[in-house]
Design a protein around this motif. Structure first.
Motif, PDB file in Angstrom:
ATOM      1  N   ARG A 137       0.811  -1.215   0.000  1.00 52.06           N
ATOM      2  CA  ARG A 137       0.000   0.000   0.000  1.00 52.06           C
ATOM      3  C   ARG A 137       0.849   1.271   0.000  1.00 52.06           C
ATOM      4  NH1 ARG A 137      -1.381  -0.455   4.887  1.00 52.06           N
ATOM      5  NH2 ARG A 137      -2.969   1.200   4.990  1.00 52.06           N
ATOM      6  N   LEU A 166      -5.421  -0.604  -9.790  1.00 50.91           N
ATOM      7  CA  LEU A 166      -6.440  -0.746  -8.754  1.00 50.91           C
ATOM      8  C   LEU A 166      -6.348   0.373  -7.720  1.00 50.91           C
ATOM      9  CD1 LEU A 166      -6.217  -4.612  -8.108  1.00 50.91           C
ATOM     10  CD2 LEU A 166      -7.647  -3.381  -9.755  1.00 50.91           C
ATOM     11  N   GLN A 167      -5.128   0.662  -7.277  1.00 47.44           N
ATOM     12  CA  GLN A 167      -4.939   1.670  -6.245  1.00 47.44           C
ATOM     13  C   GLN A 167      -4.930   3.096  -6.781  1.00 47.44           C
ATOM     14  OE1 GLN A 167      -1.087   1.795  -4.309  1.00 47.44           O
ATOM     15  NE2 GLN A 167      -1.961   2.493  -2.373  1.00 47.44           N
ATOM     16  N   MET A 199     -10.313   1.324  -7.709  1.00 42.88           N
ATOM     17  CA  MET A 199     -10.877   1.081  -6.389  1.00 42.88           C
ATOM     18  C   MET A 199     -10.711   2.298  -5.503  1.00 42.88           C
ATOM     19  SD  MET A 199      -9.507  -2.776  -5.513  1.00 42.88           S
ATOM     20  CE  MET A 199      -9.959  -4.201  -6.511  1.00 42.88           C
ATOM     21  N   TYR A 204      -9.394  -0.914  -1.899  1.00 40.06           N
ATOM     22  CA  TYR A 204      -8.035  -1.398  -2.176  1.00 40.06           C
ATOM     23  C   TYR A 204      -7.432  -2.043  -0.930  1.00 40.06           C
ATOM     24  CZ  TYR A 204      -3.147  -1.511  -3.628  1.00 40.06           C
ATOM     25  OH  TYR A 204      -1.866  -1.920  -3.937  1.00 40.06           O
ATOM     26  N   ASN A 207      -8.869  -5.482  -0.401  1.00 39.78           N
ATOM     27  CA  ASN A 207      -8.339  -6.465  -1.338  1.00 39.78           C
ATOM     28  C   ASN A 207      -6.895  -6.836  -1.012  1.00 39.78           C
ATOM     29  OD1 ASN A 207     -10.101  -7.161  -4.000  1.00 39.78           O
ATOM     30  ND2 ASN A 207     -10.699  -5.163  -3.195  1.00 39.78           N
TER      31      ASN A 207
END
Length: 256
Positions: A137, A166-167, A199, A204, A207
């Motif tokens: 992250r 996605l992030q 997302m 995020y 997931n």
């Protein structure tokens, strides 16, 4: 005397090399976020999907076989139709076609096998799942790096941010602080989203928690069963302890 001096210098150099990563962590005041691990079938299945689609392109999990996914509620047809991208049979190992030499040439270091990565990171960082959860992250854009990406947890990492779609794209928030000696130092205070991804932040994070849960489970699929058996054994021992105490009282009640 010269020989002894050379030995001492070599030991000092080796010690400085081994302590360098620890010094870097201390200077950067790295704080790991607690990974909200979930080992239910839904979380592990989602984690397996993310792992196969985003991690298994470069990283292998050679000590894990596809058919072990049956333990999280998937049958052979589901595995074969949705997750079997790097093998022909469900009983095969999770391997990739990327050669060790190519990985080293492209990324500066060969992508490690991820079967036991959570346990390996646990010995280095105190908590392997927490390290992985924070690491995945904390990627941010850095044009000075060959891949265009850097990471707060793993500075100058060779791995690109494969989950950026996605992030989204994060950029560092840089602030200038006085080091106490009159010198101004620029540091990264945090990260912020510059380009949104598919997302939201919460989606995020959820997931990534599923992905880390799967990676952690993959390193020891029997861990939940082992914990359940452990609690059962403790319960049995507790009952036996009570019965033993009562038997002892009954046996000694007439002894003065």
């Amino acid at each position: 005397m010269r020989t002894m001096t050379k030995i001492l210098r070599s030991l000092a150099l080796a010690g400085s090399v081994m302590l360098a990563p620890l010094a870097a962590h201390a200077e950067g005041e790295l704080h790991l976020d607690k990974a909200p691990l979930q080992f239910d079938n839904a979380s592990l299945q989602n984690g397996a999907k993310l792992f196969v689609n985003y991690c298994l392109n470069c990283h292998s999990a050679s000590n894990f076989r596809y058919n072990k996914l049956e333990q999280i509620g998937l049958n052979d047809d589901q595995i074969r139709d949705n997750l079997l991208f790097t093998a022909d049979k469900v009983g095969e190992q999770m391997k990739v076609a990327l050669r060790h030499e190519d990985g080293k040439a492209w990324f500066g270091a060969a992508p490690p096998d991820l079967t036991l990565i959570a346990r390996a990171r646990a010995s280095e960082a105190g908590s392997g799942p927490d390290w992985l959860y924070t690491y995945l992250r904390k990627f941010y854009r850095d044009d000075s790096r060959p891949t265009g990406w850097n990471n707060l947890v793993f500075p100058n990492v060779g791995m690109p941010h494969v989950l950026w779609e996605l992030q989204g794209e994060q950029v560092p928030k840089i602030v200038t602080k006085d080091d106490g000696h009159g010198n101004q130092t620029s540091i990264i205070e945090g990260l912020e989203i510059a380009v949104p991804g598919k997302m939201s932040k919460d989606e995020y994070d959820e997931n990534i928690a599923d992905l880390v849960s799967f990676i952690t489970w993959m390193g020891e699929p029997a861990q939940e069963t082992r914990k359940t058996i452990g609690w059962f054994v403790l319960a049995v021992l507790a009952v036996l302890a009570v019965l033993t105490y009562l038997l002892k009282r009954a046996f000694w009640k007439d002894v003065h």
